[in-house]
Write a protein that holds these residues in place. Structure first.
Motif, PDB file in Angstrom:
ATOM      1  N   ALA A  52     -16.923  27.422 -11.630  1.00  0.00           N
ATOM      2  CA  ALA A  52     -17.326  28.083 -12.867  1.00  0.00           C
ATOM      3  C   ALA A  52     -16.687  29.467 -12.959  1.00  0.00           C
ATOM      4  N   PRO A  53     -16.443  29.955 -14.173  1.00  0.00           N
ATOM      5  CA  PRO A  53     -15.784  31.261 -14.329  1.00  0.00           C
ATOM      6  C   PRO A  53     -16.665  32.439 -13.927  1.00  0.00           C
ATOM      7  N   HIS A  54     -17.975  32.252 -13.846  1.00  0.00           N
ATOM      8  CA  HIS A  54     -18.872  33.333 -13.474  1.00  0.00           C
ATOM      9  C   HIS A  54     -19.735  32.907 -12.294  1.00  0.00           C
ATOM     10  N   ALA A  55     -20.098  33.868 -11.464  1.00  0.00           N
ATOM     11  CA  ALA A  55     -20.882  33.581 -10.269  1.00  0.00           C
ATOM     12  C   ALA A  55     -22.322  33.245 -10.633  1.00  0.00           C
ATOM     13  N   GLY A  56     -22.954  32.453  -9.758  1.00  0.00           N
ATOM     14  CA  GLY A  56     -24.360  32.123  -9.933  1.00  0.00           C
ATOM     15  C   GLY A  56     -24.629  30.874 -10.732  1.00  0.00           C
ATOM     16  N   ALA A  57     -23.589  30.228 -11.275  1.00  0.00           N
ATOM     17  CA  ALA A  57     -23.784  29.013 -12.062  1.00  0.00           C
ATOM     18  C   ALA A  57     -24.014  27.823 -11.152  1.00  0.00           C
ATOM     19  N   ALA A  58     -24.738  26.829 -11.653  1.00  0.00           N
ATOM     20  CA  ALA A  58     -24.969  25.585 -10.927  1.00  0.00           C
ATOM     21  C   ALA A  58     -24.260  24.451 -11.647  1.00  0.00           C
ATOM     22  N   THR A  59     -23.905  23.416 -10.921  1.00  0.00           N
ATOM     23  CA  THR A  59     -23.240  22.271 -11.535  1.00  0.00           C
ATOM     24  C   THR A  59     -24.181  21.578 -12.511  1.00  0.00           C
ATOM     25  N   VAL A  60     -23.630  21.052 -13.592  1.00  0.00           N
ATOM     26  CA  VAL A  60     -24.446  20.351 -14.577  1.00  0.00           C
ATOM     27  C   VAL A  60     -24.788  18.967 -14.041  1.00  0.00           C
ATOM     28  N   PRO A  61     -25.944  18.426 -14.428  1.00  0.00           N
ATOM     29  CA  PRO A  61     -26.345  17.110 -13.919  1.00  0.00           C
ATOM     30  C   PRO A  61     -25.635  15.980 -14.646  1.00  0.00           C
ATOM     31  N   ASN A  62     -24.489  15.554 -14.139  1.00  0.00           N
ATOM     32  CA  ASN A  62     -23.793  14.423 -14.739  1.00  0.00           C
ATOM     33  C   ASN A  62     -23.182  13.555 -13.645  1.00  0.00           C
ATOM     34  N   ALA A  63     -22.615  12.422 -14.070  1.00  0.00           N
ATOM     35  CA  ALA A  63     -22.102  11.440 -13.118  1.00  0.00           C
ATOM     36  C   ALA A  63     -20.911  11.975 -12.326  1.00  0.00           C
ATOM     37  N   GLN A  64     -20.038  12.739 -13.004  1.00  0.00           N
ATOM     38  CA  GLN A  64     -18.864  13.284 -12.303  1.00  0.00           C
ATOM     39  C   GLN A  64     -19.292  14.039 -11.047  1.00  0.00           C
ATOM     40  N   HIS A  65     -20.275  14.913 -11.178  1.00  0.00           N
ATOM     41  CA  HIS A  65     -20.711  15.718 -10.046  1.00  0.00           C
ATOM     42  C   HIS A  65     -21.487  14.886  -9.025  1.00  0.00           C
ATOM     43  N   ALA A  66     -22.413  14.046  -9.483  1.00  0.00           N
ATOM     44  CA  ALA A  66     -23.261  13.308  -8.553  1.00  0.00           C
ATOM     45  C   ALA A  66     -22.445  12.409  -7.631  1.00  0.00           C
ATOM     46  N   VAL A  67     -21.455  11.720  -8.183  1.00  0.00           N
ATOM     47  CA  VAL A  67     -20.626  10.820  -7.377  1.00  0.00           C
ATOM     48  C   VAL A  67     -19.851  11.614  -6.331  1.00  0.00           C
ATOM     49  N   ARG A  68     -19.220  12.690  -6.757  1.00  0.00           N
ATOM     50  CA  ARG A  68     -18.404  13.470  -5.831  1.00  0.00           C
ATOM     51  C   ARG A  68     -19.259  14.214  -4.810  1.00  0.00           C
ATOM     52  N   GLN A  69     -20.432  14.672  -5.226  1.00  0.00           N
ATOM     53  CA  GLN A  69     -21.328  15.318  -4.279  1.00  0.00           C
ATOM     54  C   GLN A  69     -21.808  14.338  -3.214  1.00  0.00           C
ATOM     55  N   GLY A  70     -22.109  13.101  -3.619  1.00  0.00           N
ATOM     56  CA  GLY A  70     -22.536  12.102  -2.651  1.00  0.00           C
ATOM     57  C   GLY A  70     -21.471  11.835  -1.599  1.00  0.00           C
ATOM     58  N   LYS A  71     -20.227  11.711  -2.040  1.00  0.00           N
ATOM     59  CA  LYS A  71     -19.138  11.459  -1.095  1.00  0.00           C
ATOM     60  C   LYS A  71     -18.938  12.638  -0.148  1.00  0.00           C
ATOM     61  N   LEU A  72     -18.959  13.865  -0.701  1.00  0.00           N
ATOM     62  CA  LEU A  72     -18.771  15.042   0.148  1.00  0.00           C
ATOM     63  C   LEU A  72     -19.941  15.217   1.109  1.00  0.00           C
ATOM     64  N   LEU A  73     -21.152  14.947   0.629  1.00  0.00           N
ATOM     65  CA  LEU A  73     -22.326  15.084   1.487  1.00  0.00           C
ATOM     66  C   LEU A  73     -22.207  14.185   2.715  1.00  0.00           C
ATOM     67  N   ALA A  74     -21.773  12.949   2.501  1.00  0.00           N
ATOM     68  CA  ALA A  74     -21.593  12.038   3.634  1.00  0.00           C
ATOM     69  C   ALA A  74     -20.552  12.574   4.601  1.00  0.00           C
ATOM     70  N   ASN A  75     -19.439  13.073   4.077  1.00  0.00           N
ATOM     71  CA  ASN A  75     -18.402  13.617   4.939  1.00  0.00           C
ATOM     72  C   ASN A  75     -18.903  14.824   5.730  1.00  0.00           C
ATOM     73  N   ASN A  76     -19.636  15.709   5.057  1.00  0.00           N
ATOM     74  CA  ASN A  76     -20.149  16.899   5.732  1.00  0.00           C
ATOM     75  C   ASN A  76     -21.208  16.551   6.765  1.00  0.00           C
ATOM     76  N   LEU A  77     -22.017  15.566   6.465  1.00  0.00           N
ATOM     77  CA  LEU A  77     -23.053  15.159   7.418  1.00  0.00           C
ATOM     78  C   LEU A  77     -22.414  14.589   8.692  1.00  0.00           C
ATOM     79  N   VAL A  78     -21.403  13.756   8.501  1.00  0.00           N
ATOM     80  CA  VAL A  78     -20.701  13.194   9.660  1.00  0.00           C
ATOM     81  C   VAL A  78     -20.000  14.307  10.434  1.00  0.00           C
ATOM     82  N   ALA A  79     -19.406  15.249   9.721  1.00  0.00           N
ATOM     83  CA  ALA A  79     -18.747  16.377  10.393  1.00  0.00           C
ATOM     84  C   ALA A  79     -19.744  17.155  11.240  1.00  0.00           C
ATOM     85  N   THR A  80     -20.955  17.351  10.716  1.00  0.00           N
ATOM     86  CA  THR A  80     -21.980  18.072  11.466  1.00  0.00           C
ATOM     87  C   THR A  80     -22.387  17.312  12.716  1.00  0.00           C
ATOM     88  N   LEU A  81     -22.545  15.998  12.605  1.00  0.00           N
ATOM     89  CA  LEU A  81     -22.904  15.182  13.770  1.00  0.00           C
ATOM     90  C   LEU A  81     -21.850  15.291  14.864  1.00  0.00           C
TER      91      LEU A  81
END
Length: 447
Positions: A316-345
């Motif tokens: 986002a162009p300004h700090a403090g903004a949150a991602t909007v609740p849509n499919a584009q974000h949810a799908v990509r967040q799910g994939k990244l979350l799995a990758n980050n969780l495995v990285a943490t393990l």
């Protein structure tokens, strides 16, 4: 072996579990998904389910078919006690029970926002789930059948009147697709006239489709009105008792079908029944890498994504903004979350979520659409083709892609299927009445 519990099997939850199945080594961790429904709803297809362009089951991705290494629990999580690493699950049948975990992933999703408007709870249908999309379609088809037997008058006009409340993406796409279906149906009903159709879209703000800029939004309004629809801007629904719609502008009319698409609200379970940190809106507080908490105060073994998480929008162009609740974000967040969780393990570093929008595309009915990417705006048939192309690529699994393409190809050859199956909502009616009189839709008895 550690237990990873995923709360919710929607976009973010499904993709997290799906990716974990591919990433985890044998014996590294076990995955559990808890969700009341046995499928993930691909919501961008719901407007086409409404129009009959996509089969209802093809917009639902079976969890058991595609999460073969995951333990699935059918039920709703009613409480998260992260201090003791336990959730409480309410199954469809039987008493509540506890499930223990080591790591939790909260992707419960948002719920439809409800306002205290008289008559809405009794008359309106939402458009967040497959069952609702099917009911909307069947209600319209049943109304046409009933109206065709009546003489012109108030009752016939009521049956041919549709009202959508909410001018966001879900409302506008559903409205446009149902309008296209109704316009096509008129040709099959010589008893009815096109000028008898009344389609109303009610929006409290001064514009629809907030995801696009002003001029494309104005073009969408003009396009809908040219097709016979009425768009009420700066208007609020005050009353819908017995289907009698009263607007803040002073207009009143009777409507057989009322669809409620005013947006999402925080999930009550996340908002009220967890010891995880939430913000003032009832959203889960997460960091950019999707861990729960803040950079200064992270919560160990807790992750979150999707519509019920306040994910920082680093693009986002300004700090403090949150991602909007849509499919584009949810799908990509799910994939990244799995990758980050495995990285943490495995003791590796996590990556922050950064996603630059790919643009906005919406269907407005068969052969009609709009696409915007920055200043580039595409309208009409090309945008509609882009909408279909994008979503057939985005829907998970090749099995679903092939099924959807097959239905589209069949519809291109033979046209829409216009059979109403509203009676399946009351399957005992024919048995109880002995087949003498079977009512359907809103007039059917609740047996």
């Amino acid at each position: 072996m550690r237990t990873i519990l995923v709360v919710g099997g929607g976009y973010a939850g499904f993709y997290t579990a799906w990716k974990l199945e591919k990433k985890l080594r044998r014996g590294e961790a076990r995955v559990i998904v808890v969700d009341p429904r046995p499928y993930m709803t691909y919501q961008p297809f719901l407007p086409e389910v409404v129009a009959g362009s996509v089969e209802a089951r093809h917009a639902a991705v079976s969890l058991r078919r595609h999460l073969r290494k995951t333990r699935l629990i059918t039920g709703a999580v009613t409480r998260i006690d992260h201090a003791n690493r336990t959730v409480t699950v309410r199954p469809p049948v039987g008493a509540e029970f506890a499930v223990d975990y080591d790591i939790i992933v909260v992707t419960a999703g948002a719920v439809t926002r409800q306002l205290a408007v008289p008559g809405i709870a009794e008359r309106a249908i939402g458009m967040k789930h497959v069952e609702e999309a099917v009911a909307i379609r069947d209600r319209l088809l049943t109304a046409f059948d009933q109206a065709s037997t009546l003489s012109p008058g108030p009752e016939r006009q009521r049956l041919l009147t549709v009202t959508f409340v909410g001018g966001g993406f879900s409302g506008v796409e559903g409205f446009g697709e149902l309008l296209a279906l109704a316009t096509a149906l008129i040709r099959r009903y010589p008893e009815l006239r096109a000028d008898e159709l009344r389609f109303h879209l009610v929006e409290a703000r001064d514009r629809i489709l907030p995801e696009v800029t002003d001029k494309p939004g104005e073009w969408v309004v003009r396009s809908l009105e040219k097709r016979g629809a009425r768009v009420h801007l700066n208007a609020q629904l005050l009353d819908a008792t017995d289907g009698h719609v009263v607007l803040s502008t002073g207009e009143e009319f009777d409507s057989e079908l009322i669809v409620w698409t005013v947006g999402n609200a925080a999930n009550p379970m996340v908002h009220n029944h967890t010891d995880l940190p939430i913000d003032s809106r009832g959203m889960l507080v997460v960091r950019a890498d999707l861990r729960v908490g803040t950079d200064d105060a992270p919560v160990e073994d807790a992750w979150g994504a999707g519509d019920d998480a306040a994910v920082p929008d680093l693009a986002a162009p300004h700090a403090g903004a949150a991602t909007v609740p849509n499919a584009q974000h949810a799908v990509r967040q799910g994939k990244l979350l799995a990758n980050n969780l495995v990285a943490t393990l495995r003791g590796r570093k996590t990556r922050p979520y950064v996603h630059h929008s790919l643009g906005t595309v919406a269907t407005l009915g068969l052969g009609r659409g709009i696409f915007q990417y920055h200043r580039l705006v595409i309208k009409g048939l090309p945008a509609w083709v882009m909408h279909r192309g994008y979503h057939v690529l985005a829907v998970p699994t090749w099995e679903r892609k092939v099924r959807v393409l097959a239905v589209w190809a069949t519809a291109a050859l033979f046209g829409r299927d216009i059979v109403s199956l509203a009676s399946v909502q009351h399957p005992r009616d024919a048995f109880v009445t002995g087949g003498d009189l079977v009512l359907s839709g809103a007039d059917a008895p609740r047996s």
